[in-house]
Scaffold this motif. Structure first.
Motif, PDB file in Angstrom:
ATOM      1  N   ALA A  75       0.661  -1.104  -0.009  1.00 43.54           N
ATOM      2  CA  ALA A  75      -0.202  -0.524  -0.217  1.00 43.54           C
ATOM      3  C   ALA A  75       0.810   1.370   0.094  1.00 43.54           C
ATOM      4  O   ALA A  75       0.734   2.599  -0.999  1.00 43.54           O
ATOM      5  CB  ALA A  75      -0.827   0.270   1.123  1.00 43.54           C
ATOM      6  N   GLY A  76       1.736   1.184   0.735  1.00 46.45           N
ATOM      7  CA  GLY A  76       3.101   2.380   1.073  1.00 46.45           C
ATOM      8  C   GLY A  76       3.845   2.544  -0.165  1.00 46.45           C
ATOM      9  O   GLY A  76       3.397   3.795  -1.179  1.00 46.45           O
ATOM     10  N   LYS A  77       4.153   1.445  -0.891  1.00 46.70           N
ATOM     11  CA  LYS A  77       4.393   1.993  -2.534  1.00 46.70           C
ATOM     12  C   LYS A  77       3.959   2.387  -3.365  1.00 46.70           C
ATOM     13  O   LYS A  77       3.603   3.140  -4.202  1.00 46.70           O
ATOM     14  CB  LYS A  77       5.085   1.019  -2.962  1.00 46.70           C
ATOM     15  N   ASN A  78       2.561   1.700  -3.399  1.00 49.66           N
ATOM     16  CA  ASN A  78       1.321   2.064  -4.233  1.00 49.66           C
ATOM     17  C   ASN A  78       1.433   3.640  -4.232  1.00 49.66           C
ATOM     18  O   ASN A  78       0.804   4.395  -5.003  1.00 49.66           O
ATOM     19  CB  ASN A  78       0.395   1.762  -4.113  1.00 49.66           C
ATOM     20  N   LEU A  79       0.772   4.016  -3.441  1.00 50.18           N
ATOM     21  CA  LEU A  79       0.826   5.427  -2.338  1.00 50.18           C
ATOM     22  C   LEU A  79       1.877   6.195  -3.268  1.00 50.18           C
ATOM     23  O   LEU A  79       1.319   7.357  -3.747  1.00 50.18           O
ATOM     24  CB  LEU A  79       0.031   5.343  -1.528  1.00 50.18           C
ATOM     25  N   LYS A  80       2.645   6.000  -2.980  1.00 49.99           N
ATOM     26  CA  LYS A  80       3.879   6.911  -3.615  1.00 49.99           C
ATOM     27  C   LYS A  80       3.930   6.836  -5.004  1.00 49.99           C
ATOM     28  O   LYS A  80       4.374   7.980  -5.282  1.00 49.99           O
ATOM     29  CB  LYS A  80       5.856   5.892  -3.235  1.00 49.99           C
ATOM     30  N   ASP A  81       4.194   5.948  -5.688  1.00 53.80           N
ATOM     31  CA  ASP A  81       3.877   5.667  -7.093  1.00 53.80           C
ATOM     32  C   ASP A  81       2.958   6.452  -7.717  1.00 53.80           C
ATOM     33  O   ASP A  81       3.497   7.119  -8.832  1.00 53.80           O
ATOM     34  CB  ASP A  81       3.013   4.738  -7.917  1.00 53.80           C
ATOM     35  N   GLN A  82       1.716   6.572  -6.593  1.00 52.38           N
ATOM     36  CA  GLN A  82       0.689   7.468  -7.615  1.00 52.38           C
ATOM     37  C   GLN A  82       0.619   9.166  -7.133  1.00 52.38           C
ATOM     38  O   GLN A  82       0.927   9.817  -8.126  1.00 52.38           O
ATOM     39  CB  GLN A  82      -0.837   7.309  -6.882  1.00 52.38           C
ATOM     40  N   MET A  83       1.106   8.849  -6.194  1.00 55.69           N
ATOM     41  CA  MET A  83       1.653  10.913  -5.826  1.00 55.69           C
ATOM     42  C   MET A  83       2.174  11.229  -6.857  1.00 55.69           C
ATOM     43  O   MET A  83       2.983  12.323  -7.158  1.00 55.69           O
ATOM     44  CB  MET A  83       2.198  11.318  -4.416  1.00 55.69           C
ATOM     45  N   GLY A  84       4.112  10.545  -6.733  1.00 60.93           N
ATOM     46  CA  GLY A  84       4.812  10.957  -8.320  1.00 60.93           C
ATOM     47  C   GLY A  84       3.969  11.281  -9.129  1.00 60.93           C
ATOM     48  O   GLY A  84       4.616  11.965 -10.101  1.00 60.93           O
ATOM     49  N   ALA A  85       3.313  10.615  -9.832  1.00 60.10           N
ATOM     50  CA  ALA A  85       2.332  10.162 -10.953  1.00 60.10           C
ATOM     51  C   ALA A  85       1.647  11.512 -10.855  1.00 60.10           C
ATOM     52  O   ALA A  85       1.944  11.848 -11.684  1.00 60.10           O
ATOM     53  CB  ALA A  85       1.635   9.200 -11.406  1.00 60.10           C
ATOM     54  N   ALA A  86       0.695  11.974 -10.006  1.00 65.71           N
ATOM     55  CA  ALA A  86      -0.221  12.979  -9.532  1.00 65.71           C
ATOM     56  C   ALA A  86       0.456  14.268  -9.841  1.00 65.71           C
ATOM     57  O   ALA A  86      -0.082  14.804 -10.474  1.00 65.71           O
ATOM     58  CB  ALA A  86      -0.515  12.960  -8.484  1.00 65.71           C
TER      59      ALA A  86
END
Length: 258
Positions: free
Chosen positions: A20-31
């Motif tokens: 979950a943490g990695k997924n959220l960080k990836d989403q944040m970077g893309a956003a």
């Protein structure tokens, strides 16, 4: 007869590889990448297949989303957080601002301890610094005091600025032997450094008739040593506006956010 539970038993994860943490960080970077290309919240949400509210929360966590509502919610929450636990602070903020708890939560960053390790702070530090500058500039524009100006000046040390004629420069503020900042700015123009006294900056501040008004040229702020650089600083801080021809030369260095 009651069966003995086997060690390691229990409900298995549906997706054991999911982080979950990695997924959220990836989403944040893309956003953040899309937001910096001037994409709207809705368009970012469409690309990432997310809710626009979650996109906003990701951008807030990264420190790049700015709005009056977000600032008010975060400032109010932080005041209550000094004396209350997290959940109570959300409830108090919701009550005083007339918002729902869900709305308050949507304007707060994700809790670092839950989703991000301490090492992740460096990755969002640039965005967080922008947000600190944004808040400090808003305070300065509302109350152009010496204290608020000094806070902004400290936050913009090392940031690329431009003079009236479009020449780039930065400044630094050094510390004395006692470890405290000296009230002197060192202007870096190419290979040379010039000192700018804090008293000169304050003199120019006192010559501003109205925050945000157009100041035709640097000398209009007074016959002050280093006023060319003060002019560029004050424009960046939002204390003054400049003629259109000067604005074209100066704005290219700034980008879209503080």
């Amino acid at each position: 007869m009651k069966k003995t539970r086997k060690p390691g038993g229990g409900r298995k994860k549906l997706k054991p590889e999911y982080d979950a943490g990695k997924n959220l960080k990836d989403q944040m970077g893309a956003a953040v990448a899309l937001y910096e290309e001037d994409c709207s919240l809705q368009s970012i949400a469409d690309v990432l297949n997310l809710n626009p509210i979650k996109v906003r929360k990701l951008l807030i966590t990264a420190g790049v989303y700015e709005s009056e509502v977000a600032e008010e919610v975060q400032d109010t929450f932080e005041r209550y957080r000094k004396t209350q636990d997290y959940k109570t602070s959300i409830l108090s903020t919701a009550t005083v601002l007339g918002l729902s708890k869900a709305s308050v939560t949507s304007y707060l960053p994700y809790k670092k301890g839950v989703y991000f390790q301490s090492t992740e702070k460096e990755k969002i530090s640039v965005g967080a610094e922008r947000q600190r500058r944004y808040r400090a500039v808003r305070k300065l524009r509302t109350e152009p005091t010496e204290e608020h100006l000094w806070e902004v000046v400290l936050l913009y040390a090392g940031v690329r600025l431009k003079t009236y004629s479009g020449l780039p420069f930065t400044y630094e503020i050094r510390k004395g032997r006692n470890g405290q900042y000296t009230k002197e700015l060192w202007i870096d123009r190419r290979e040379n450094s010039k000192s700018l006294a804090w008293s000169s900056v304050l003199l120019a501040l006192g010559n501003i008739k109205k925050v945000g008004e157009v100041v035709e040229r640097p000398k209009a702020l007074g016959d002050i040593r280093g006023v060319t650089y003060i002019y560029g600083m004050f424009y960046r801080f939002g204390l003054i506006n400049v003629p259109d021809e000067a604005k074209e030369k100066m704005k290219k260095a700034f980008g879209k956010s503080f």
